[in-house]
Design an enzyme around this catalytic site. Structure first.
Site, PDB file in Angstrom:
ATOM      1  CE  LYS A 105      -3.225   2.356   2.809  1.00  0.00           C
ATOM      2  NZ  LYS A 105      -2.482   2.891   3.863  1.00  0.00           N
ATOM      3  CG  ASP A 133      -7.821   3.964   2.269  1.00  0.00           C
ATOM      4  OD1 ASP A 133      -8.578   3.522   1.502  1.00  0.00           O
ATOM      5  OD2 ASP A 133      -7.479   5.285   2.751  1.00  0.00           O
TER       6      ASP A 133
END
Ligand code: SF4
Length: 214
Positions: free
Chosen positions: A124, A142
């Site tokens: 991420k 997210d």
């Protein structure tokens, strides 16, 4: 989980996002690729606001890996101790700075594999840096994107990797670069976790969520 929306509906959704915010921006303060990388790494399980508060002074004195090494771990801890998991994060930031100085002449590499090999940098974080700094159409999923994608049907998936794939497979190519920020901002401010603001949502008529708020 909603069913995957079709191409034309998704195109209409992102056209509306684009009309309402042509150049969406991330909310983590940074002054260069290195400070962006550090800010994203610090933001795990913390709010962007909290990270910005901590880094406002830090980045004035440590905006390169070498300056971070000069500051030292205890000096870094003094700046970031309001952020969750700060001890562990400080250790990783210092190890990362050493690798960047030793192996990359103090520069931040622009490949996902090289970024993910750095301590404390997961997929991420790497995707956020690739997207925000190098403008790659990389998708960092997210909690906000995960929730929005599954409620609306824009990019449903049982886990973050499945949602990432759904974005890459279904969002028209001309919207891929900014898709990440449009969805984060929509999830953070409109399609919020507890009580989504469906009455104020600009894609209410296209969203598949069965429990829309009145
Ligand atoms: S209509 Fe409601 S559930 Fe659907 S995207 Fe908008 S805020 Fe989220």
């Amino acid at each position: 989980m909603a069913k995957q929306l079709d191409y034309h509906t998704i195109r209409e959704i992102f056209t509306r996002f684009q009309d309402s915010e042509p150049e969406p921006k991330g909310e983590l303060d940074h002054v260069n690729a290195y400070t962006l990388l550090v800010a994203v790494a610090l933001s795990a399980q913390a709010t962007d606001k909290g990270v910005n508060k901590a880094t406002a002074e830090l980045f004035k004195i440590a905006d390169t890996p070498q300056k971070m090494l000069d500051l030292g771990e205890e000096g870094l801890v003094e700046h970031i101790k309001t952020i969750g998991l700060y001890r562990n994060k400080a250790k990783n930031v210092m190890k990362m700075a050493k690798i960047l100085v030793d192996d990359y002449d103090g520069e931040v590499p622009c490949s996902r594999a090289a970024l993910q090999a750095l301590p404390g940098v997961g997929r991420k974080t790497a995707n956020v840096v690739l997207n925000m700094w190098w403008r790659y159409p990389a998708q960092a999923v997210d909690t906000h994107i995960f929730r929005f994608g599954n409620r609306s049907g824009v990019c449903p998936g049982k886990d973050v990797v499945a949602v990432e794939r759904a974005i890459e497979d279904n969002i028209p190519v001309d919207f891929q670069l900014h898709a990440h920020h449009w969805m984060i901002l929509h999830g953070r401010y409109t399609c919020v976790a507890r009580k989504p603001k469906c009455n104020a949502c600009l894609i209410r008529d296209l969203c598949q969520y069965e429990d829309k708020t009145p």
